[in-house]
Design a protein around this motif. Structure first.
Motif, PDB file in Angstrom:
ATOM      1  N   SER A   8     -36.509  -7.686  49.740  1.00  0.00           N
ATOM      2  CA  SER A   8     -35.381  -7.138  50.411  1.00  0.00           C
ATOM      3  C   SER A   8     -34.289  -8.361  50.223  1.00  0.00           C
ATOM      4  CB  SER A   8     -35.716  -7.271  51.982  1.00  0.00           C
ATOM      5  OG  SER A   8     -34.597  -6.956  52.669  1.00  0.00           O
ATOM      6  N   TYR A   9     -33.287  -7.685  49.678  1.00  0.00           N
ATOM      7  CA  TYR A   9     -32.122  -8.357  48.986  1.00  0.00           C
ATOM      8  C   TYR A   9     -30.940  -8.062  49.891  1.00  0.00           C
ATOM      9  CZ  TYR A   9     -34.276  -8.948  44.405  1.00  0.00           C
ATOM     10  OH  TYR A   9     -35.001  -9.146  43.333  1.00  0.00           O
ATOM     11  N   ARG A  11     -27.165  -8.303  50.926  1.00  0.00           N
ATOM     12  CA  ARG A  11     -26.128  -7.969  50.189  1.00  0.00           C
ATOM     13  C   ARG A  11     -24.799  -8.578  50.889  1.00  0.00           C
ATOM     14  NH1 ARG A  11     -23.959  -4.737  54.130  1.00  0.00           N
ATOM     15  NH2 ARG A  11     -25.236  -3.967  55.808  1.00  0.00           N
ATOM     16  N   VAL A  12     -23.670  -8.402  50.286  1.00  0.00           N
ATOM     17  CA  VAL A  12     -22.434  -8.751  50.653  1.00  0.00           C
ATOM     18  C   VAL A  12     -21.976  -7.997  51.834  1.00  0.00           C
ATOM     19  CG1 VAL A  12     -20.131  -9.307  50.155  1.00  0.00           C
ATOM     20  CG2 VAL A  12     -22.016 -10.040  48.583  1.00  0.00           C
ATOM     21  N   SER A 213     -21.442 -13.299  40.950  1.00  0.00           N
ATOM     22  CA  SER A 213     -21.821 -12.128  41.749  1.00  0.00           C
ATOM     23  C   SER A 213     -22.812 -12.360  42.609  1.00  0.00           C
ATOM     24  CB  SER A 213     -21.993 -10.684  40.906  1.00  0.00           C
ATOM     25  OG  SER A 213     -23.283 -11.096  40.110  1.00  0.00           O
ATOM     26  N   GLY A 215     -25.679 -10.466  45.329  1.00  0.00           N
ATOM     27  CA  GLY A 215     -26.376  -9.393  45.510  1.00  0.00           C
ATOM     28  C   GLY A 215     -27.188  -8.973  44.264  1.00  0.00           C
ATOM     29  N   HIS A 216     -28.020  -7.875  44.507  1.00  0.00           N
ATOM     30  CA  HIS A 216     -29.067  -7.421  43.495  1.00  0.00           C
ATOM     31  C   HIS A 216     -28.560  -6.059  43.016  1.00  0.00           C
ATOM     32  CE1 HIS A 216     -32.719  -7.374  41.296  1.00  0.00           C
ATOM     33  NE2 HIS A 216     -32.962  -6.178  41.914  1.00  0.00           N
ATOM     34  N   GLU A 218     -27.256  -2.633  41.794  1.00  0.00           N
ATOM     35  CA  GLU A 218     -26.019  -1.948  41.891  1.00  0.00           C
ATOM     36  C   GLU A 218     -25.216  -2.259  43.147  1.00  0.00           C
ATOM     37  OE1 GLU A 218     -26.899   2.219  42.362  1.00  0.00           O
ATOM     38  OE2 GLU A 218     -27.506   2.561  40.331  1.00  0.00           O
ATOM     39  N   GLU A 219     -25.854  -3.062  44.227  1.00  0.00           N
ATOM     40  CA  GLU A 219     -25.127  -3.518  45.461  1.00  0.00           C
ATOM     41  C   GLU A 219     -24.647  -5.033  44.979  1.00  0.00           C
ATOM     42  OE1 GLU A 219     -27.941  -3.621  48.648  1.00  0.00           O
ATOM     43  OE2 GLU A 219     -27.036  -1.688  49.350  1.00  0.00           O
ATOM     44  N   ALA A 220     -24.795  -5.430  44.009  1.00  0.00           N
ATOM     45  CA  ALA A 220     -24.092  -6.756  43.459  1.00  0.00           C
ATOM     46  C   ALA A 220     -22.710  -6.564  43.671  1.00  0.00           C
ATOM     47  CB  ALA A 220     -24.637  -7.437  42.171  1.00  0.00           C
ATOM     48  N   ARG A 221     -21.911  -7.660  44.329  1.00  0.00           N
ATOM     49  CA  ARG A 221     -20.384  -7.682  44.468  1.00  0.00           C
ATOM     50  C   ARG A 221     -19.833  -8.932  43.862  1.00  0.00           C
ATOM     51  NH1 ARG A 221     -18.112  -6.024  49.986  1.00  0.00           N
ATOM     52  NH2 ARG A 221     -16.161  -6.102  48.945  1.00  0.00           N
ATOM     53  N   LEU A 231     -23.289 -12.673  54.238  1.00  0.00           N
ATOM     54  CA  LEU A 231     -24.494 -11.788  53.841  1.00  0.00           C
ATOM     55  C   LEU A 231     -25.201 -11.121  55.019  1.00  0.00           C
ATOM     56  CD1 LEU A 231     -26.110 -14.923  51.609  1.00  0.00           C
ATOM     57  CD2 LEU A 231     -24.595 -12.983  50.844  1.00  0.00           C
TER      58      LEU A 231
END
Length: 286
Positions: A8-9, A11-12, A213, A215-216, A218-221, A231
């Motif tokens: 479970s990553y 996200r920003v 960046s 996040g992991h 496609e959700e990496a920002r 976070l």
């Protein structure tokens, strides 16, 4: 048949840039937490970054000022700062050192530069205390750079551990009330790393050199220097440096979920307690 749990990553949840401010006797700084755009991130009340080569920006320092009800964390990257309080405590913060001051029921404190020229750079973080500890006796946890372990958990990654644990190494700062994590992470160009955050903690990452960046997948920002990421949404922190590398702090703490009343240097639970703090300070009880 064995079951596997998907990672479970985090996200920003929010991204923001600090605002120019001044404090003490006019010291110029960047306020990242504690501004209208991000008032607080329980248990974190304030994050200031200071950094300048101009002596006129910091020479006036932070003369005597009172505190009650929270903790101040000073992390010196460059420069020298002498602190004193009205209980007879005194020390010199050198490059790479950390002071974790629990103000508790109250003290009068000063932080003054021990240099006339050169670079002064670092962070000050305010961490709230639970109601049960707000009137404890003041105390200090102060450690030089050499007391804080460094680990290399992945290729091109160096982590200085101020608080928390990485790969079995623990930072020297301990605070049971909020179980903080405070890491200084240096990433070589394009290096990446994943870290399991403590469950239920609020956390933020702040790039102060280079970019990268958070996040992991496609959700990496993307984050550039002097940008903070709040976070949320997962327990694994993933970071990757940009083409020139990067350096950031990762900070996490257990939220207190208590009402917050704050005015200047006092942080309590009710307006009445703030008023009492003023009475106690003016009558010399600090």
């Amino acid at each position: 048949m064995a079951t596997t749990t998907a990672t479970s990553y985090a996200r920003v949840a929010r991204k923001l840039r600090g605002q120019a401010a001044s404090d003490g006797a006019g010291v110029k700084l960047t306020r990242v937490i504690g501004s209208p755009q991000l008032d607080m991130l329980d248990p974190f009340l304030l994050l200031d970054e200071f950094g300048t080569d101009k002596a006129e920006d910091y020479l006036a320092g932070f003369p005597d000022h009172p505190h009650r009800g929270f903790e101040t964390v000073t992390y010196m990257l460059d420069g020298r700062m002498r602190h004193k309080d009205n209980h007879g405590n005194e020390g010199l913060l050198l490059p790479g050192s950390v002071q974790w001051m629990t103000t508790g029921r109250g003290l009068v404190h000063s932080e003054m530069p021990e240099q006339q020229e050169g670079r002064m750079r670092g962070f000050q973080l305010w961490v709230n205390l639970p109601k049960t500890n707000k009137m404890d006796a003041p105390q200090y946890q102060e450690f030089p750079d050499a007391r804080m372990p460094h680990v290399q958990p992945a290729a091109g990654v160096d982590v200085k551990i101020i608080a928390g644990e990485v790969d079995g190494a623990r930072g020297p700062i301990v605070q049971p009330a909020t179980s903080p994590v405070y890491l200084d992470i240096t990433l070589a160009p394009s290096a990446s790393w994943e870290y399991a955050l403590p469950e239920g903690h609020n956390a933020f990452a702040y790039f102060f050199e280079g970019d990268g960046s958070v996040g992991h997948g496609e959700e990496a920002r993307a984050l550039s220097s002097q940008e903070l990421a709040v976070l949320g949404g997962g327990e694994t922190f993933a970071v990757q440096a940009g083409a020139k590398g990067g350096r950031l702090i990762l900070v996490a703490g257990r939220p207190l979920h208590e009402p917050v009343a704050r005015y200047g240097p006092f942080v309590m639970n009710t307006k009445e307690e703030i008023m009492q703090a003023f009475v106690d300070f003016q009558s010399g009880k600090f």
